[in-house]
Design a protein around this motif. Sequence first.
Motif, PDB file in Angstrom:
ATOM      1  N   LYS A  14      90.523 120.518  86.221  1.00  0.00           N
ATOM      2  CA  LYS A  14      90.536 119.422  85.244  1.00  0.00           C
ATOM      3  C   LYS A  14      91.570 119.724  84.173  1.00  0.00           C
ATOM      4  O   LYS A  14      91.657 120.839  83.686  1.00  0.00           O
ATOM      5  CB  LYS A  14      89.166 119.281  84.587  1.00  0.00           C
ATOM      6  N   TYR A  15      92.334 118.710  83.836  1.00  0.00           N
ATOM      7  CA  TYR A  15      93.304 118.910  82.764  1.00  0.00           C
ATOM      8  C   TYR A  15      93.176 117.770  81.788  1.00  0.00           C
ATOM      9  O   TYR A  15      92.943 116.626  82.166  1.00  0.00           O
ATOM     10  CB  TYR A  15      94.719 119.033  83.296  1.00  0.00           C
ATOM     11  N   ALA A  16      93.324 118.090  80.516  1.00  0.00           N
ATOM     12  CA  ALA A  16      93.035 117.093  79.501  1.00  0.00           C
ATOM     13  C   ALA A  16      94.298 116.455  78.967  1.00  0.00           C
ATOM     14  O   ALA A  16      94.669 115.352  79.342  1.00  0.00           O
ATOM     15  CB  ALA A  16      92.246 117.737  78.378  1.00  0.00           C
ATOM     16  N   THR A  74      91.570 131.070  84.536  1.00  0.00           N
ATOM     17  CA  THR A  74      91.308 130.952  83.101  1.00  0.00           C
ATOM     18  C   THR A  74      92.493 131.438  82.263  1.00  0.00           C
ATOM     19  O   THR A  74      92.451 131.399  81.046  1.00  0.00           O
ATOM     20  CB  THR A  74      90.046 131.739  82.660  1.00  0.00           C
ATOM     21  N   HIS A  75      93.557 131.906  82.919  1.00  0.00           N
ATOM     22  CA  HIS A  75      94.775 132.293  82.202  1.00  0.00           C
ATOM     23  C   HIS A  75      95.861 131.221  82.276  1.00  0.00           C
ATOM     24  O   HIS A  75      96.979 131.464  81.838  1.00  0.00           O
ATOM     25  CB  HIS A  75      95.338 133.601  82.764  1.00  0.00           C
ATOM     26  N   ILE A  82      87.463 124.320  85.229  1.00  0.00           N
ATOM     27  CA  ILE A  82      87.590 124.782  86.604  1.00  0.00           C
ATOM     28  C   ILE A  82      86.268 124.464  87.290  1.00  0.00           C
ATOM     29  O   ILE A  82      85.224 124.969  86.878  1.00  0.00           O
ATOM     30  CB  ILE A  82      87.844 126.303  86.626  1.00  0.00           C
ATOM     31  N   CYS A  83      86.310 123.608  88.299  1.00  0.00           N
ATOM     32  CA  CYS A  83      85.069 123.193  88.946  1.00  0.00           C
ATOM     33  C   CYS A  83      85.000 123.744  90.354  1.00  0.00           C
ATOM     34  O   CYS A  83      85.727 123.279  91.239  1.00  0.00           O
ATOM     35  CB  CYS A  83      84.989 121.670  89.023  1.00  0.00           C
ATOM     36  N   SER A 171      79.281 120.507  90.381  1.00  0.00           N
ATOM     37  CA  SER A 171      78.386 120.247  89.253  1.00  0.00           C
ATOM     38  C   SER A 171      78.641 121.207  88.092  1.00  0.00           C
ATOM     39  O   SER A 171      78.129 121.005  87.007  1.00  0.00           O
ATOM     40  CB  SER A 171      76.926 120.410  89.694  1.00  0.00           C
ATOM     41  N   ARG A 172      79.387 122.265  88.339  1.00  0.00           N
ATOM     42  CA  ARG A 172      79.598 123.263  87.296  1.00  0.00           C
ATOM     43  C   ARG A 172      81.031 123.167  86.814  1.00  0.00           C
ATOM     44  O   ARG A 172      81.946 123.006  87.619  1.00  0.00           O
ATOM     45  CB  ARG A 172      79.364 124.671  87.859  1.00  0.00           C
ATOM     46  N   ILE A 173      81.229 123.282  85.522  1.00  0.00           N
ATOM     47  CA  ILE A 173      82.580 123.272  84.961  1.00  0.00           C
ATOM     48  C   ILE A 173      82.756 124.529  84.123  1.00  0.00           C
ATOM     49  O   ILE A 173      82.073 124.718  83.118  1.00  0.00           O
ATOM     50  CB  ILE A 173      82.823 122.014  84.095  1.00  0.00           C
TER      51      ILE A 173
END
Length: 398
Positions: A14-16, A74-75, A82-83, A171-173
Amino acid sequence: MFAHEDLFHAFLIKYAEIGIKGKNRYLFEDALIRQIRFALKAAEGEFAVRKVTGRIYVEARTPFDFDEVVECLTHVFGIAGICPMVQFDNNGFEDLKERLLDYVGKVHPEGNFTFKVQTKRADKRFPMDSNEINAALGEALLEAYPGLRVDVHEPDVFFYVEVRERINLYSRIIPGPGGMPVGTSGKAMLLLSGGIDSPVAGWMVAKRGVKIDAVYFHAPPYTSERAKEKVVDLAKLVSRYAGPMDLHVINFTDIQLYIYDQCPHEELTIIMRRYMMRIAEAIAEETGALGLITGESIGQVASQTLPSLACTNEVCRLPVFRPVIGFDKQDIVDIALKINTFETSIQPFEDCCTIFVAKHPVTKPNRKVIRRSEEKLAEKIDEMVKTALETREVIRVE
Ligand code: ATP
Ligand code: MG
């Protein structure tokens, strides 16, 4: 970290911020994909990183270590979330339902929470529409797991179902670092010392999508080879986020000694800092960097009072970015701990700035006075700067 990590063979990224960049969106997505591929080189296994209609998927092609891959992702600046995702063939509703029930039993064994099913049907050949799928899956879950309740407004857990050629379920982010993908905002030159502040400053600017290279002023034999290794180590740690960078190592000894001989000692630090900026700017111009970055913070030391900062700044034409300018030391330390540079930064090696430091350095340098002092360097300094630039060592850091 998760129950049943072995279920997951793919991740939805996912990117915002990059979602809002209009026509340039693909540039951002491509940069993000490039950075993800770079980051995953550090992980065991083979991965495909694909863009499919406005989403980015990381799919494992071989067995992999779940925690290691998450750690790499995460870097990567630009990633908001991250799903971990389960993917399976689209074999109709009954199969989807069975797989969801199985997934929930394994991944959410706590069994007592509120949920909402959120379906996106991209494949319109699927005979039910999104609302029908939501309702039918919700019902199946309530029946199978008595501890579950529906809450469509503020559920504890969302079950996301994407119906495409294949079906994606997650379901997890896991939160990503945010920011913008490196390589989308030009390039800047970081003045990287062995301290706590400058690695943090470089990290902050890279987080905004800026590619960085670095320059370190080395003063052998007054500063040791170990002091330089420490800076290389810091550059490596920053490059875990910022991507590969060139570290330019300038031999600063002769210039420092010359200033020491010619100028008032209480002005040494400020004059030296002005030469650091000039040299950094020369390298920036040569390499296409559009700004300088330092770890300066107002009032932290004598050379970081406002008059001192103004005095250092006046020798630069490029903008100088000082992202920690308003931070207290503890704020900076907190980030250094988070990005894992702190332990390295506090290793006790001498710093070229501290070697010749006067007992009472000027805290309110008068620019006219400083300029006049620098005139005493006229005879040799241009040649020395030129030599320092020409003899610099460039270390590729990845
Ligand atoms: P840091 O923790 O980043 O070393 P500091 O609190 O020690 O900062 P100074 O030594 O005054 O502060 O340096 C201010 C800034 O100047 C540093 O953040 C860094 O950007 C740059 N700088 C200082 N010394 C060097 C050096 N030897 N090589 C490259 N840059 C330097
Ligand atoms: Mg320092």
